[in-house]
Motif scaffolding. Structure first.
Motif, PDB file in Angstrom:
ATOM      1  N   ASN A  60      27.256  -6.484 -30.200  1.00 56.32           N
ATOM      2  CA  ASN A  60      27.783  -5.449 -31.091  1.00 56.32           C
ATOM      3  C   ASN A  60      28.833  -4.554 -30.409  1.00 56.32           C
ATOM      4  N   ALA A  61      29.127  -4.792 -29.135  1.00 54.20           N
ATOM      5  CA  ALA A  61      30.141  -4.006 -28.423  1.00 54.20           C
ATOM      6  C   ALA A  61      31.530  -4.410 -28.911  1.00 54.20           C
ATOM      7  N   LYS A  62      32.444  -3.438 -28.931  1.00 56.82           N
ATOM      8  CA  LYS A  62      33.784  -3.717 -29.469  1.00 56.82           C
ATOM      9  C   LYS A  62      34.562  -4.702 -28.606  1.00 56.82           C
ATOM     10  N   GLU A  63      34.260  -4.779 -27.309  1.00 58.05           N
ATOM     11  CA  GLU A  63      35.002  -5.700 -26.438  1.00 58.05           C
ATOM     12  C   GLU A  63      34.348  -7.080 -26.322  1.00 58.05           C
ATOM     13  N   PHE A  64      33.278  -7.338 -27.078  1.00 52.76           N
ATOM     14  CA  PHE A  64      32.559  -8.615 -26.981  1.00 52.76           C
ATOM     15  C   PHE A  64      33.464  -9.823 -27.239  1.00 52.76           C
ATOM     16  N   GLU A  65      34.198  -9.824 -28.337  1.00 52.59           N
ATOM     17  CA  GLU A  65      35.052 -10.965 -28.689  1.00 52.59           C
ATOM     18  C   GLU A  65      36.146 -11.193 -27.643  1.00 52.59           C
ATOM     19  N   GLN A  66      36.753 -10.113 -27.165  1.00 51.95           N
ATOM     20  CA  GLN A  66      37.796 -10.255 -26.146  1.00 51.95           C
ATOM     21  C   GLN A  66      37.198 -10.785 -24.846  1.00 51.95           C
ATOM     22  N   TRP A  67      35.993 -10.339 -24.503  1.00 48.07           N
ATOM     23  CA  TRP A  67      35.330 -10.826 -23.287  1.00 48.07           C
ATOM     24  C   TRP A  67      35.083 -12.334 -23.406  1.00 48.07           C
ATOM     25  N   ILE A  68      34.609 -12.772 -24.570  1.00 52.45           N
ATOM     26  CA  ILE A  68      34.348 -14.204 -24.798  1.00 52.45           C
ATOM     27  C   ILE A  68      35.635 -15.007 -24.628  1.00 52.45           C
ATOM     28  N   ARG A  69      36.737 -14.534 -25.224  1.00 54.10           N
ATOM     29  CA  ARG A  69      38.023 -15.243 -25.110  1.00 54.10           C
ATOM     30  C   ARG A  69      38.479 -15.323 -23.649  1.00 54.10           C
ATOM     31  N   THR A  70      38.392 -14.212 -22.943  1.00 52.89           N
ATOM     32  CA  THR A  70      38.854 -14.183 -21.557  1.00 52.89           C
ATOM     33  C   THR A  70      37.957 -15.037 -20.666  1.00 52.89           C
ATOM     34  N   ASP A  71      36.657 -14.947 -20.866  1.00 49.75           N
ATOM     35  CA  ASP A  71      35.721 -15.754 -20.075  1.00 49.75           C
ATOM     36  C   ASP A  71      35.942 -17.245 -20.333  1.00 49.75           C
ATOM     37  N   SER A  72      36.198 -17.597 -21.578  1.00 50.39           N
ATOM     38  CA  SER A  72      36.481 -19.001 -21.911  1.00 50.39           C
ATOM     39  C   SER A  72      37.755 -19.469 -21.222  1.00 50.39           C
ATOM     40  N   MET A  73      38.749 -18.598 -21.138  1.00 52.12           N
ATOM     41  CA  MET A  73      39.995 -18.938 -20.450  1.00 52.12           C
ATOM     42  C   MET A  73      39.722 -19.190 -18.966  1.00 52.12           C
ATOM     43  N   VAL A  74      38.940 -18.314 -18.345  1.00 48.27           N
ATOM     44  CA  VAL A  74      38.610 -18.476 -16.924  1.00 48.27           C
ATOM     45  C   VAL A  74      37.872 -19.791 -16.700  1.00 48.27           C
ATOM     46  N   ALA A  75      36.898 -20.089 -17.554  1.00 51.51           N
ATOM     47  CA  ALA A  75      36.155 -21.355 -17.436  1.00 51.51           C
ATOM     48  C   ALA A  75      37.097 -22.548 -17.597  1.00 51.51           C
ATOM     49  N   SER A  76      38.041 -22.462 -18.538  1.00 54.13           N
ATOM     50  CA  SER A  76      39.008 -23.548 -18.737  1.00 54.13           C
ATOM     51  C   SER A  76      39.879 -23.745 -17.502  1.00 54.13           C
ATOM     52  N   TRP A  77      40.337 -22.650 -16.934  1.00 50.80           N
ATOM     53  CA  TRP A  77      41.158 -22.751 -15.720  1.00 50.80           C
ATOM     54  C   TRP A  77      40.391 -23.449 -14.600  1.00 50.80           C
ATOM     55  N   ILE A  78      39.135 -23.072 -14.437  1.00 51.92           N
ATOM     56  CA  ILE A  78      38.325 -23.678 -13.376  1.00 51.92           C
ATOM     57  C   ILE A  78      38.110 -25.163 -13.665  1.00 51.92           C
ATOM     58  N   LEU A  79      37.715 -25.489 -14.886  1.00 56.18           N
ATOM     59  CA  LEU A  79      37.474 -26.896 -15.241  1.00 56.18           C
ATOM     60  C   LEU A  79      38.731 -27.747 -15.090  1.00 56.18           C
ATOM     61  N   ASN A  80      39.884 -27.186 -15.402  1.00 53.65           N
ATOM     62  CA  ASN A  80      41.145 -27.923 -15.250  1.00 53.65           C
ATOM     63  C   ASN A  80      41.580 -28.048 -13.796  1.00 53.65           C
ATOM     64  N   SER A  81      40.878 -27.369 -12.897  1.00 52.25           N
ATOM     65  CA  SER A  81      41.177 -27.443 -11.473  1.00 52.25           C
ATOM     66  C   SER A  81      40.208 -28.376 -10.745  1.00 52.25           C
ATOM     67  N   ILE A  82      39.456 -29.133 -11.527  1.00 50.63           N
ATOM     68  CA  ILE A  82      38.451 -30.072 -11.004  1.00 50.63           C
ATOM     69  C   ILE A  82      38.790 -31.463 -11.515  1.00 50.63           C
ATOM     70  N   LYS A  83      38.598 -32.470 -10.670  1.00 50.83           N
ATOM     71  CA  LYS A  83      38.818 -33.850 -11.130  1.00 50.83           C
ATOM     72  C   LYS A  83      37.943 -34.112 -12.347  1.00 50.83           C
ATOM     73  N   ARG A  84      38.495 -34.836 -13.292  1.00 55.93           N
ATOM     74  CA  ARG A  84      37.852 -35.041 -14.595  1.00 55.93           C
ATOM     75  C   ARG A  84      36.425 -35.565 -14.486  1.00 55.93           C
ATOM     76  N   GLU A  85      36.185 -36.546 -13.612  1.00 54.47           N
ATOM     77  CA  GLU A  85      34.839 -37.131 -13.525  1.00 54.47           C
ATOM     78  C   GLU A  85      33.791 -36.118 -13.049  1.00 54.47           C
ATOM     79  N   ILE A  86      34.211 -35.117 -12.312  1.00 57.85           N
ATOM     80  CA  ILE A  86      33.290 -34.058 -11.882  1.00 57.85           C
ATOM     81  C   ILE A  86      33.207 -32.988 -12.958  1.00 57.85           C
ATOM     82  N   ALA A  87      34.341 -32.602 -13.521  1.00 55.43           N
ATOM     83  CA  ALA A  87      34.387 -31.541 -14.536  1.00 55.43           C
ATOM     84  C   ALA A  87      33.498 -31.869 -15.733  1.00 55.43           C
ATOM     85  N   ASP A  88      33.421 -33.147 -16.093  1.00 56.36           N
ATOM     86  CA  ASP A  88      32.611 -33.549 -17.242  1.00 56.36           C
ATOM     87  C   ASP A  88      31.150 -33.124 -17.098  1.00 56.36           C
ATOM     88  N   CYS A  89      30.663 -33.040 -15.870  1.00 57.56           N
ATOM     89  CA  CYS A  89      29.271 -32.643 -15.619  1.00 57.56           C
ATOM     90  C   CYS A  89      29.027 -31.165 -15.917  1.00 57.56           C
TER      91      CYS A  89
END
Length: 178
Positions: A60-89
């Motif tokens: 219910n916090a006003k920054e919840f949606e923005q936090w989710i978007r930013t956290d998802s971006m960080v996770a995407s950056w990390i996953l894209n920095s890993i070889k695909r066969e490992i990232a899939d795990c």
């Protein structure tokens, strides 16, 4: 509060399809890869998402949606920095923090075999036809990796009168001498 909002802000050039580092994580280069990721996230003011400082707000916090978007971006950056066969795990981790902890637990553990391998590599390094700067750089890289995985005493007294920092320096000097 303004600083928290800056951390949640995404820059126009940042998109989920980019890799933060030039060399992908391949299962064997965790120490150098994780250092590169941390440097890149620090530059983007997003390191707090993986180190636990920036916690997920209540729904219910006003920054919840923005936090989710930013956290998802960080996770995407990390996953894209890993070889695909490992990232899939790791595709189904819930947050970038959970992803980072899982990677660290699986690949970043200090262990005897890795320490042995680094010490073995150090003992076998010879300059040969390598230029001095290349030789020195190789030795420094191995020493830095070794210091990252070698457990060293830490100060518990708060004012360093216990000698932990001296003991830590002595251990490092001894390793380098050998």
């Amino acid at each position: 509060m303004a600083k928290e909002l800056d951390v949640l802000k995404l820059q126009p050039g940042g998109n989920p399809g980019i890799s933060l580092v030039t060399i992908l994580f391949d299962g064997t280069n965790f120490l150098s890869w994780s250092r590169s990721i941390k440097l890149a996230l620090t530059a983007k003011m997003k390191l707090s998402f993986i180190n636990g400082e920036n916690k997920k707000p209540e729904k219910n916090a006003k920054e919840f949606e923005q936090w989710i978007r930013t956290d998802s971006m960080v996770a995407s950056w990390i996953l894209n920095s890993i070889k695909r066969e490992i990232a899939d795990c790791f595709m189904y981790t819930n947050t970038s923090r959970a992803l980072w902890k899982e990677l660290k637990n699986r690949y970043g553990q200090s262990n005897g075999p890795m320490e042995y391998q680094l010490k073995k590599e150090l003992s076998a390094v010879i300059q040969g036809t390598m230029p001095l700067f290349a030789y020195f750089s190789k030795i420094m890289r191995l020493w830095d990796e070794l210091s990252c995985i070698t457990p060293t005493p830490s100060c518990t007294c708060g004012n360093c009168t216990c000698g932990a920092s001296k003991e830590s320096a002595r251990i490092k000097e001894n390793d380098q001498l050998i």
